[in-house]
Scaffold this active site. Sequence first.
Site, PDB file in Angstrom:
ATOM      1  CE  LYS A  88       0.542  25.794  45.185  1.00 37.02           C
ATOM      2  NZ  LYS A  88       1.101  25.593  43.823  1.00 37.02           N
TER       3      LYS A  88
ATOM      4  CG  ASP B 228       6.423  24.996  45.010  1.00 35.50           C
ATOM      5  OD1 ASP B 228       7.196  24.191  45.570  1.00 35.50           O
ATOM      6  OD2 ASP B 228       6.821  26.056  44.513  1.00 35.50           O
TER       7      ASP B 228
END
Length: 217
Positions: A120, A138
């Site tokens: 991420k 997320d």
Amino acid sequence: MNSQQRQELFERLRAANPEPTTELEYATTFQLLVAVILSAQATDKSVNLATRRLFADAPTPAAMLALGEEGLAAYINRIGLYPSKARNVIATCRQLVELYGGEVPPSRAALEALPGVGRKTANVVLNTAFGEATIAVDTHIFRVANRSGLAPGKTPLAVEHELLKRVPAEFRQSAHHWLILHGRYVCKARKPECWRCAIADLCAWSGKADPCAAQRP
């Protein structure tokens, strides 16, 4: 959600916010990297409060490395998980100085090899700093993608792969920012504000509120 609906969804998000970007404050790619590492399980607001002073005093990998873990911790001790984050950031600074001349490497493999940097974080840096059409999933994006039917998936990685397949190419560069902002401020976890959602009529979520309800007496 079909391809026509997906096109319409992103056209509306673009019309409302033509040039979306991260809410993290930074001046360099290195500072963006540090801010994203610090933002794990923390709000952007709390990170910005800490990094304003941190980046003023230690704007480069070498300067931050010179702080050491304890010195860095003093700047970020109001951010969740700060001891492990301080350890990872200092280790990352060391690698940047020793392996990359103080520069942030522009490849996924090199980024993910840095301490505290997962997929991420790498996606955010690749997208925001290096202009790659990556999508960092997320909790906000995971929620919006599943609720709306845009890109359902059981894991963040599955959602990321679905988004990369389903988001029209012209919107892929900014899709991460549009979706995270939509999830943060409109499609909230507990009290989604469907009444002011620009894409409510496209959303497939069975639990969405009636967008006209707020206008009724």
